[in-house]
Scaffold this motif. Structure first.
Motif, short mmCIF file in Angstrom:
data_model
loop_
_atom_site.label_atom_id
_atom_site.label_comp_id
_atom_site.label_asym_id
_atom_site.label_seq_id
_atom_site.Cartn_x
_atom_site.Cartn_y
_atom_site.Cartn_z
N LEU A 161 -32.03 -18.79 33.39
CA LEU A 161 -32.85 -17.58 33.27
C LEU A 161 -31.98 -16.35 33.01
N LEU A 162 -30.86 -16.26 33.75
CA LEU A 162 -29.94 -15.13 33.53
C LEU A 162 -29.39 -15.14 32.11
N LEU A 163 -29.03 -16.37 31.66
CA LEU A 163 -28.50 -16.48 30.30
C LEU A 163 -29.54 -16.06 29.27
N LEU A 164 -30.79 -16.49 29.49
CA LEU A 164 -31.86 -16.11 28.56
C LEU A 164 -32.05 -14.60 28.53
N VAL A 165 -31.99 -13.97 29.73
CA VAL A 165 -32.15 -12.51 29.78
C VAL A 165 -31.02 -11.82 29.01
N ILE A 166 -29.78 -12.31 29.24
CA ILE A 166 -28.64 -11.70 28.54
C ILE A 166 -28.76 -11.88 27.04
N ILE A 167 -29.13 -13.11 26.63
CA ILE A 167 -29.28 -13.37 25.20
C ILE A 167 -30.38 -12.50 24.60
N ALA A 168 -31.51 -12.39 25.34
CA ALA A 168 -32.63 -11.57 24.84
C ALA A 168 -32.21 -10.12 24.68
N VAL A 169 -31.43 -9.61 25.69
CA VAL A 169 -30.97 -8.21 25.60
C VAL A 169 -30.04 -8.04 24.40
N LEU A 170 -29.11 -8.99 24.23
CA LEU A 170 -28.18 -8.90 23.11
C LEU A 170 -28.90 -8.98 21.77
N ILE A 171 -29.87 -9.91 21.69
CA ILE A 171 -30.62 -10.04 20.43
C ILE A 171 -31.41 -8.77 20.15
N ALA A 172 -32.06 -8.22 21.19
CA ALA A 172 -32.85 -7.00 20.99
C ALA A 172 -31.95 -5.84 20.57
N TYR A 173 -30.77 -5.74 21.24
CA TYR A 173 -29.85 -4.66 20.87
C TYR A 173 -29.36 -4.81 19.43
N LYS A 174 -29.00 -6.05 19.09
CA LYS A 174 -28.49 -6.27 17.73
C LYS A 174 -29.57 -6.00 16.69
N ARG A 175 -30.80 -6.45 16.99
CA ARG A 175 -31.89 -6.23 16.04
C ARG A 175 -32.19 -4.74 15.90
N LYS A 176 -32.17 -4.03 17.03
CA LYS A 176 -32.46 -2.59 16.96
C LYS A 176 -31.37 -1.87 16.17
N THR A 177 -30.11 -2.27 16.42
CA THR A 177 -29.01 -1.66 15.67
C THR A 177 -29.11 -1.97 14.18
N ARG A 178 -29.45 -3.22 13.88
CA ARG A 178 -29.57 -3.61 12.48
C ARG A 178 -30.72 -2.87 11.80
N ASP A 179 -31.85 -2.75 12.53
CA ASP A 179 -32.99 -2.02 11.96
C ASP A 179 -32.64 -0.57 11.71
N ALA A 180 -31.90 0.04 12.67
CA ALA A 180 -31.52 1.44 12.50
C ALA A 180 -30.60 1.61 11.30
N ASP A 181 -29.62 0.71 11.17
CA ASP A 181 -28.71 0.80 10.01
C ASP A 181 -29.47 0.60 8.71
N ARG A 182 -30.40 -0.37 8.72
CA ARG A 182 -31.17 -0.63 7.50
C ARG A 182 -32.03 0.57 7.15
N THR A 183 -32.64 1.19 8.18
CA THR A 183 -33.46 2.38 7.93
C THR A 183 -32.61 3.51 7.37
N LEU A 184 -31.41 3.71 7.94
CA LEU A 184 -30.52 4.76 7.46
C LEU A 184 -30.13 4.52 6.01
N LYS A 185 -29.75 3.28 5.69
CA LYS A 185 -29.36 2.99 4.31
C LYS A 185 -30.53 3.18 3.36
N ARG A 186 -31.73 2.76 3.81
CA ARG A 186 -32.89 2.91 2.94
C ARG A 186 -33.21 4.38 2.69
N LEU A 187 -33.12 5.19 3.76
CA LEU A 187 -33.38 6.61 3.59
C LEU A 187 -32.35 7.27 2.68
N GLN A 188 -31.08 6.91 2.87
CA GLN A 188 -30.05 7.48 2.00
C GLN A 188 -30.25 7.05 0.56
N LEU A 189 -30.64 5.77 0.36
CA LEU A 189 -30.87 5.30 -1.00
C LEU A 189 -32.05 6.03 -1.63
#
Length: 1112
Positions: A472-500
């Motif tokens: 359960l702890l591992l799943l929570v850590i993985i979920a947090v990491l995945i959510a963080y990575k996805r949010k970071t990726r979405d933010a970078d993608r949004t920034l690149k799209r806006l700049q483009l």
């Protein structure tokens, strides 16, 4: 209906059932609901149509058959009351040739009975071969001779066109003109085979369609009203653009669109050039012109059997494919390499690549694996290596490419080491029975099951609990990491799209910006450099008063103090106390400790002190430095972040610092920075007035601010009016460019700007004091007003009059005259009445176009009539809606383009201003001593407190000078010049000031979809501006330090030049208010200080208080 015939005895005994004998059962009325269907029945049935009962019956079942029964034996047999149920198609070209299908009832028994067919009033000739008796007529349309044929129903006559034998369809047929717009895709290989979509309008018209590229037909697949899909033929002329032509029945449709035939793709290398027998391993194909292929495939043929697999194009020269497998049906397994009979690629209709004889491809035997143990179950400990034995695991192919194996233990992959005969798998830490699955090249092998047991001393419940908690702890850590990575990726993608998007929009409006800038440059040059016009700088007193006491026109410090002698004596005693540094610091700190001492009071005290100490600037500087040092110490003691220092005006010292720079940078403004600032103001004003500006809301077509942008299309024209200046005569007319959508007040403002060009705003007439006359001939003079009897009122909305409202034409003669008590004298009253009646009649017939109905955020209702005024945009929401709040904050592309166009036009002027401010030696002007002196002081304070972070020092300097002085001046140029600043100009200057602030910041601003438009607008420019600021601060630090003696000499000179600008006694009188308000607190503070007690400062203050109270 034919049925079996048999003879049965006693219910179940078949005597005879001949296979060839059938009994024919029929009923006349069955499936023959109309006269035509009835008379089509075979004559042997002897069916006829009974006209009285309107049914298909035998003769004996019809009443009065001699009269009512119609059958084949009668002459001139013809069914009445034909009816059309369906026609198709419903549209077609005017050129004709459309085969129209008409379905219905009683449509004649023979085609020769169809004597008259008209479709939408155009003759339609029946086609005998397509005719179905009584049910269907197919006819060919003739050409519609009328150029605008309206369309209509189908008219049909059977025999004669009497009411019984004539019918009209309920559906209507219409004539259309098909057109072609664009093609998708726009190019394909010369060999053809591209699935081409032709986009257009009315493409489903008519009964047949053919598409031609050059003169070759494009294989038709399907069509709708918006598109036609076909397969392109090979290009006989070779590569190059090819015209598109459509034939819809007899109509020929051409288009300017061209389909580009490009050279056929070529294949140069295949890596690796081998696979296993099953295929589905990844191969990389390089070549040229691969992007022209829509659905590429790779093929192989062996023993007459062809197999294919899919490819994916990555770019014009690279694609990846899954290798095709081979069907090997010979006895026994494959032992060695196998070469397919054919190997190549299916690339649309490119035949040259179907077989690649020059590129040999090899298939090796599929890997095989031995079962785990004898029964397919292997017992292992957790973490123990697992050996999976097999054959053909590494094909003997040249090169470094290898098969890609994946091994799953349960659902978990394991780390692999591959050798020729075995896979070594580092098993994951699992327990229990886990199925082993091996994946390679589309194959799946399951050699058995692992039984992973644990020799741990822990009990099973403990193991389950620990495992569950850890999982359960591992799943929570993985979920947090995945959510963080996805949010970071979405933010970078949004920034690149806006700049483009910003890059694309900027490139699209580059030409428009360039043209507008060239025009604006001409206007600005005429505005500032013609006839010796000078920049209207305010004199020193007005400039400093507007900064220190904004909004107060007649401040007491500008007036002589009329007071008794004892009051003057008390104020001079108070002045002596203020010139004591300890007293002044105690006085300021005591005031700041009081909760009732408001922010407004702090700014007022700081300004009054600077006005009172204008004659002793060297002393004011010493006090200011001590106050700033105390502020820094207090900031660090309270553990506030050092970067917050000087951010807001929360102390007397911060406002005094603003006033100090205001005094000492006046000369720098006049000699250097004032010119680019004035040019920027003029450029903004000129650009805003080139387009419509709403007189009520202040919104404009050209704007840097999203909140002040007109969000709809306003139709307007540019007019040039000849203006007679006030007190001018005929022959002195000045040509002035205006917009026909300008209100009368806006017109007067623009006329005054042109007539009084170069004259300070306060020295010229104001628009409200002038009337605008429209002169027609020698006698007719009409005074134009924002509101008069001709003003249009719709519901509760009253629209301000404009030049378009009065129908003023280009080149008209107008005059500015002093506002009179009465509009016209008695002699001209008849002319005015007659003209007014004419305009009223004209305006009654015109209505407000729907395109002008919009959202205006700030409307002031007329108190008497209850009507609300509007100019260009309306507000349909409730009246308390905040300005700029439009429900949706998304700026559509057209509005963003307007912001970009305005930004691009003004870019040079913003750059010039920023470059001047952030330069240590610009246009021959040296850096003001005050800036170097104050920056060195801040560096000294940072060194003293061991602050080494360069960002903190950078922020202190930015908060000290750009934020405290330059931002204020940029947002308020009326502090420096004698000008008028409109609301739209203020909004644009606020965007520039915000960009200026962002350029001085050390923090990185992450942009997103919710970022303000001004942040996005200058996103690409701010990094460049930041480099200017860093260079500016760096250059200043390299300059030689200024000694206190040199600075004192400079300050004494400034005091000599401006020491008499303010009335010192009046300033002291205003300051004394705070002595009187906080008398007890100040006296107590003086008692606590040993220096104050030693020099009896309390006693001196009480003397001043007693003298002041004696006069009351």
């Amino acid at each position: 209906m034919a049925v079996d015939f048999s003879i049965v005895w006693d219910g179940d005994f078949f005597i005879d059932k001949p296979a060839t004998m059938k009994a024919l059962l029929y009923k006349c009325a069955a499936q023959r609901s109309s006269c035509g269907q009835c008379l089509k029945a075979p004559p042997t049935f002897d069916c006829g149509w009974c006209t009285e009962s309107r049914k298909c019956l035998l003769r004996q079942h019809c009443p009065a058959p001699e009269v009512n029964w119609m059958h084949h034996g009668r002459h001139n047999l013809r069914c009445s009351h034909p009816r059309i149920t369906k026609i198709g198609p419903l549209t077609g070209p005017r050129e004709g040739g459309t085969m129209v299908t008409i379905e219905g009832e009683n449509l004649g028994l023979q085609v020769k009975e169809i004597t008259h067919v008209q479709v939408a009033g155009v003759r339609c000739t029946p086609t005998p071969a397509e005719y179905i008796s009584a049910e269907r007529i197919v006819c060919e349309m003739a050409e519609a001779l009328l150029p605008l044929s309206p369309g209509g129903p189908v008219e049909l006559c059977i025999g004669v066109c009497s009411s019984e034998y004539r019918t009209l369809s309920t559906q209507s047929y219409s004539f259309v003109s098909p057109s072609v717009g664009r093609l998708s895709p726009e190019k394909g290989p010369v060999s053809g085979g591209t699935r081409l979509t032709v986009w257009g309008r009315q493409l489903d018209a008519g009964s047949s369609v053919s598409v031609f590229i050059h003169q070759d037909p494009c294989l038709f697949l399907r069509r709708t009203s918006r598109d036609i899909v076909c397969i392109t033929p090979a290009s006989q002329p070779g590569s190059g653009p090819a015209p598109i032509r459509l034939m819809i029945d007899r109509a020929e449709v051409t288009s300017e669109a061209r389909f580009l035939y490009s050279d056929d793709p070529t294949i140069s290398t295949i890596e690796p050039n081998w696979s296993i027998l099953n295929g589905s391993t990844v191969i990389t194909v390089t070549g040229a012109n691969l992007m022209t292929i829509q659905e590429p495939k790779v093929r192989a043929k062996y023993a007459g059997i062809e197999t294919t697999n899919m490819c994916k194009v990555l770019n014009d020269s690279v694609m990846t494919c899954l290798a095709p497998g081979l069907l090997y049906d010979k006895p026994g397994p494959l032992e060695g390499p196998l070469h397919p009979d054919e190997f190549g690629f299916i690339l649309d209709q490119v035949t040259s690549l179907l077989v690649l004889n020059t590129t040999p491809f090899t298939h090796y035997p599929n890997p095989t694996f031995d079962p785990l143990g004898t029964s397919g179950i292997l017992e292992v400990k957790p973490g123990s290596p697992i050996i999976l034995k097999g054959k053909n695991l590494i094909p003997p192919a040249p090169g470094n490419s290898r098969l890609n194996y994946s091994v799953l233990i349960g659902e978990t992959p394991c780390l692999l080491t591959v050798s020729e005969n075995q896979l070594l798998c580092d098993s994951p830490d699992l327990t229990g029975e886990q199925r082993v699955l091996i994946l390679v090249g589309g194959l799946e092998y399951s050699p058995g099951t692992l039984h992973i047991y644990s020799d741990s001393a822990l009990t099973l419940p403990a193991i389950v609990g620990i495992g569950g908690g850890g999982g359960l702890l591992l799943l929570v850590i993985i979920a947090v990491l995945i959510a963080y990575k996805r949010k970071t990726r979405d933010a970078d993608r949004t920034l690149k799209r806006l700049q483009l998007q910003m890059d694309n929009l900027e490139s699209r409006v580059a030409l428009e910006c360039k043209e507008a800038f060239a025009e604006l440059q001409t206007d600005i040059q005429e505005l500032t450099n013609m006839d010796g016009v000078k920049i209207p700088f305010l004199e020193y007193r007005s400039y400093t008063m507007r900064v220190m006491f904004p909004g107060i026109e007649e401040h007491p410090v500008l007036k002589e103090l009329d007071s008794p002698a004892n009051v003057e004596k008390a104020l001079r005693l108070f002045s002596q106390l203020l010139n004591n540094k300890v007293f002044l610091l105690t006085f300021i700190h005591t005031l700041e400790e009081q909760r009732s001492f408001s922010m407004r009071d702090r700014g007022n005290v700081a300004s009054l002190l600077m006005a009172a100490l204008q004659g002793r600037m060297e002393y004011a500087t010493v006090v200011l430095k001590q106050l700033l040092a105390d502020l820094i110490e207090k900031n660090l003691e309270n553990r506030n972040h050092p970067k917050l220092l000087l951010r807001r005006t929360e102390s007397v010292a911060e406002k005094m610092l603003t006033n100090w720079f205001t005094f000492l940078l006046h000369r720098f403004l006049k000699e250097c920075a004032g010119e680019p600032l004035f040019m920027l103001y003029c450029a903004i004003k000129q650009q805003m007035e080139k387009g419509p500006i709403d007189a009520i809301t202040g919104e404009a077509r050209y704007s840097l601010s999203e909140d002040k942008l007109i969000r709809q299309q306003i139709d307007y024209k540019t007019l040039t009016l000849m203006c007679i200046p006030p007190e001018g005569e005929a022959g002195t007319e000045v040509p002035v460019k205006l917009l026909n959508c300008d209100t009368v007040t806006q017109v007067k403002d623009k006329l005054l700007d042109s007539v009084y060009k170069g004259i300070p705003f306060s020295q010229r007439p104001q628009a409200e004091d002038m009337d605008l006359e429209w002169r027609q001939g020698r006698l007719t003079r009409i005074i134009l007003q924002d509101e008069d009897v001709t003003t249009k009122i719709e519901s509760d909305w009253k629209r301000l009059n404009s030049l378009a409202h009065y129908q003023v034409t280009d080149g008209s003669l107008v005059a500015l005259v002093q506002k009179q008590v009465s509009a016209y004298n008695i002699a001209n009253s008849f002319t005015f009445t007659r003209s007014l009646s004419r305009y009223e009649s004209l305006l009654r017939t015109s209505s407000s176009p729907d395109s002008l109905r919009s959202r205006a955020p700030m409307i002031t209702p007329d108190q008497e009539t209850g009507t609300k005024l509007w100019h260009l945009v309306k507000n349909h929401e409730h009246s308390d809606q905040r300005e700029g709040d439009r429900g949706s904050k998304m700026v559509s592309e057209i509005y963003l383009t307007r912001l970009l166009a305005t930004k691009g036009t003004l870019q040079k002027f913003v750059d010039d201003l920023f470059e001047t401010v952030f330069s240590t030696a610009h246009r021959g002007s040296a850096l003001p001593l005050a800036i170097k002196y104050m920056f060195d002081f801040l560096d000294e304070q940072a060194d003293k407190r061991q602050i080494t972070d360069p960002d903190v020092r950078h922020t202190w300097k930015s908060n000290c000078l750009p934020l405290r002085f330059w931002v204020n001046v940029i947002k308020n140029p009326q502090f420096v010049f004698d000008i008028h600043k409109s609301s739209i100009t203020d909004a644009c200057l606020s965007v520039v000031a915000q960009t200026f602030m962002d350029s001085c910041s050390t923090s990185e601003h992450r942009l997103g979809k919710d970022s303000p438009s001004n942040k996005l607008l200058y996103a690409k420019d701010i990094p460049n501006y930041k480099s200017w600021v860093e260079r500016y601060y760096r250059d200043i630090s390299k300059l030689p330090s200024i000694s206190d003696q040199d600075m004192d000499a400079y300050l004494v000179e400034q005091s000599r030049l401006h020491g008499n600008e303010f009335n010192t006694l009046s300033a002291l009188s205003e300051l004394y208010f705070y002595i009187n308000k906080y008398k007890e607190e100040i006296v107590t503070a003086l008692d606590r200080d040993s220096y104050c007690r030693k020099h009896k400062l309390r006693h001196k203050l009480e003397q001043a208080i007693n003298l002041m109270s004696g006069s009351s």
